[in-house]
Design an enzyme around this catalytic site. Structure first.
Site, mmCIF file in Angstrom:
data_model
loop_
_atom_site.group_PDB
_atom_site.id
_atom_site.type_symbol
_atom_site.label_atom_id
_atom_site.label_comp_id
_atom_site.label_asym_id
_atom_site.label_seq_id
_atom_site.Cartn_x
_atom_site.Cartn_y
_atom_site.Cartn_z
ATOM 1 N N GLU A 1 0.851 -1.189 0.000
ATOM 2 C CA GLU A 1 0.000 0.000 0.000
ATOM 3 C C GLU A 1 0.886 1.239 0.000
ATOM 4 O OE1 GLU A 1 -3.592 -2.053 2.639
ATOM 5 O OE2 GLU A 1 -2.009 -0.899 3.622
ATOM 6 N N GLU B 1 -7.555 2.780 -1.049
ATOM 7 C CA GLU B 1 -7.522 2.089 0.240
ATOM 8 C C GLU B 1 -8.307 2.874 1.294
ATOM 9 O OE1 GLU B 1 -6.936 -0.263 2.243
ATOM 10 O OE2 GLU B 1 -6.216 -1.801 0.869
ATOM 11 N N GLU C 1 -3.796 0.941 -3.297
ATOM 12 C CA GLU C 1 -3.157 -0.372 -3.397
ATOM 13 C C GLU C 1 -3.241 -0.853 -4.835
ATOM 14 O OE1 GLU C 1 -4.278 -4.872 -2.193
ATOM 15 O OE2 GLU C 1 -4.082 -3.518 -0.469
ATOM 16 N N ARG D 1 -9.269 -11.153 9.759
ATOM 17 C CA ARG D 1 -8.292 -10.099 9.490
ATOM 18 C C ARG D 1 -7.802 -9.388 10.748
ATOM 19 N NH1 ARG D 1 -10.847 -10.344 4.476
ATOM 20 N NH2 ARG D 1 -9.436 -9.912 2.718
#
Length: 442
Positions: free
Chosen positions: A135, A188, A195, A315
């Site tokens: 990123e 992002e 990204e 995540r």
């Protein structure tokens, strides 16, 4: 090799290339290069076969002044033209390996460290693939020299809020000219953050690609009047930039992490590899998140992977196993950021995972709750520890981890360690505006 050299020379002649850049990286992963003018295409043959002598004493992490001579030798597999340079009398580029004058590989070359680690895995029958997700922020400077995000877009936004659509289009086209297989691009979470993900490949090719990716994006966006930064946390109160790394092991073209009969269709190798990543993650942090600023990103509250645990689709854990199975089975390590040296980072991650396989390190049961929502007592009850919270903690963890130290090698580890200590010492003696605002009236 003769055939590869011949094809490169033919391409240089066909394109009328006038300059060749010989590129490598220092211990930090910062690209370095020298430009060599070509009087005729055949001049390249001697350079490809014999390399060029250069002074290695001025490159961070290389050699002392009393042993300064090194050889830079292009890898013909990395030949490419630079799309942001003029086409007429254009510029081509090779990524190079570094050697001692006697022809032995230079142990301080980060690319050699990864090649050595991959060869060790290959001797055991393994092929290691990595798919990174770097990123970055596109920023602009105001009249006072302060940087600001170039837009106010957030995750997956579209025009007009997302002001980066045309920029990403130009970036993707430029990357495709450099033979990247771009999978997707999008805005992002944070303002000005983007990204561009590209297809996974052999770890050496991927590390080369990360260096090329960063250089290309900076060069292309600079022509648009903006700046690109891969700084992990450029803005307070916003998400930082990571470089999640998807990893897999193959043997005889078969993905060793996939087992249709295994629990969650994961093989024992996959479980042990995760165990190795988790076991060595405190020391790994120093290599894959190597700056003071990296630990401004790795804090709770900004979707940062600070909790040493794994989940299947979760995540909020440090290690994640995406839902894809079969040849797409992979393990995602989420704490790396794009300030790392990808050659050293990939070598260290592979050594950690292979140590897990060798010593059958059990990662335990997956965590499928939102770890971000746990307080200290909840984390303690589940036995979940956290990554180092500062570079100081990280380099001390590295100091105690023989596997990761050996991954860096006897030349690079002591220099890397001393550079991190110096970086911390330089930082801790600074006095910042925050401290003046908070403590001036004491």
């Amino acid at each position: 090799m003769e055939d590869k050299i011949g094809k490169v020379i033919q391409e240089i002649e066909r394109c009328g290339t006038k300059f060749v850049r010989l590129q490598f990286v220092d211990i930090h992963g910062t690209p370095k290069n020298m430009a060599v003018p070509l009087v005729k295409p055949d001049d390249m043959e001697d350079i490809l076969k014999d390399g060029l002598l250069f002074d290695g004493s001025s490159v961070a992490g290389f050699v002392n002044i009393n042993e300064s001579d090194l050889i830079i030798k292009p890898d013909p597999e990395t030949f490419s033209h630079l799309p942001w340079r003029p086409e007429e009398k254009g510029v081509c580029r090779f990524i190079c390996d570094i050697y001692w004058p006697d022809g032995k590989p230079f142990e301080g070359d980060p690319r050699y460290i990864l090649k050595r680690t991959l060869e060790k895995a290959k001797n055991d029958g393994y092929e290691y693939n990595v798919g990174p997700e770097p990123e970055f922020f596109i920023v602009e400077k105001d009249e006072d020299g302060r940087i600001h995000p170039h837009d106010n877009g957030v995750y997956f936004d579209v025009e007009p809020v997302d002001q980066g659509t045309d920029m990403r289009r130009e970036l993707v086209l430029g990357l495709e000219e450099l033979k990247f297989e771009v999978e997707a691009s999008h805005h992002e979470v944070a303002p000005g953050q983007h990204e561009i993900s590209f297809k996974f490949d052999d770890a050496l090719k991927t590390a080369d690609a990360v260096i090329t990716f960063k250089q290309a994006i900076k060069a292309i966006v600079d022509k648009m009047g903006y700046l690109v930064t891969f700084m992990p946390k450029p803005f307070f109160g916003e998400n930082g930039s990571g470089m999640h790394c998807h990893q897999s092991l193959f043997k005889h073209s078969e993905n060793l992490f996939y087992d249709p009969e295994g629990k969650n269709q994961l093989s024992q190798e996959a479980m042990y590899f995760m165990g190795g990543l988790l076991k060595h993650s405190p020391a790994l942090a120093c290599v894959v998140a190597p700056t003071i600023n990296s630990y401004k990103r790795l804090v709770p509250g900004y979707e940062a992977p600070v909790y040493i645990s794994y989940g299947l689709k979760n995540r909020s854990t440090l290690v994640r196993v995406p839902a894809s199975r079969g040849k797409g089975t992979r393990i995602e390590f989420r704490c790396p950021d794009p300030s790392c040296n990808p050659y050293l980072a990939f070598a260290a991650m592979l050594e950690a995972g292979m140590d897990g396989i060798k010593n059958k390190v059990d990662p335990g049961e997956p965590v499928e709750i939102d770890v971000f929502g746990l307080d200290e007592s909840g984390l303690e009850e589940m036995g979940i520890k956290t990554l180092p919270s500062s570079l100081w903690e990280a380099y001390h963890a590295l100091e105690k981890d023989e596997v990761i130290k050996n991954a860096l090698g006897e030349h690079i580890y002591p220099q890397f360690y001393q550079l991190k200590r110096k970086e911390w010492d330089d930082y801790r003696i600074q006095v910042f505006r925050y401290e003046q605002d908070k403590y001036l009236q004491i």
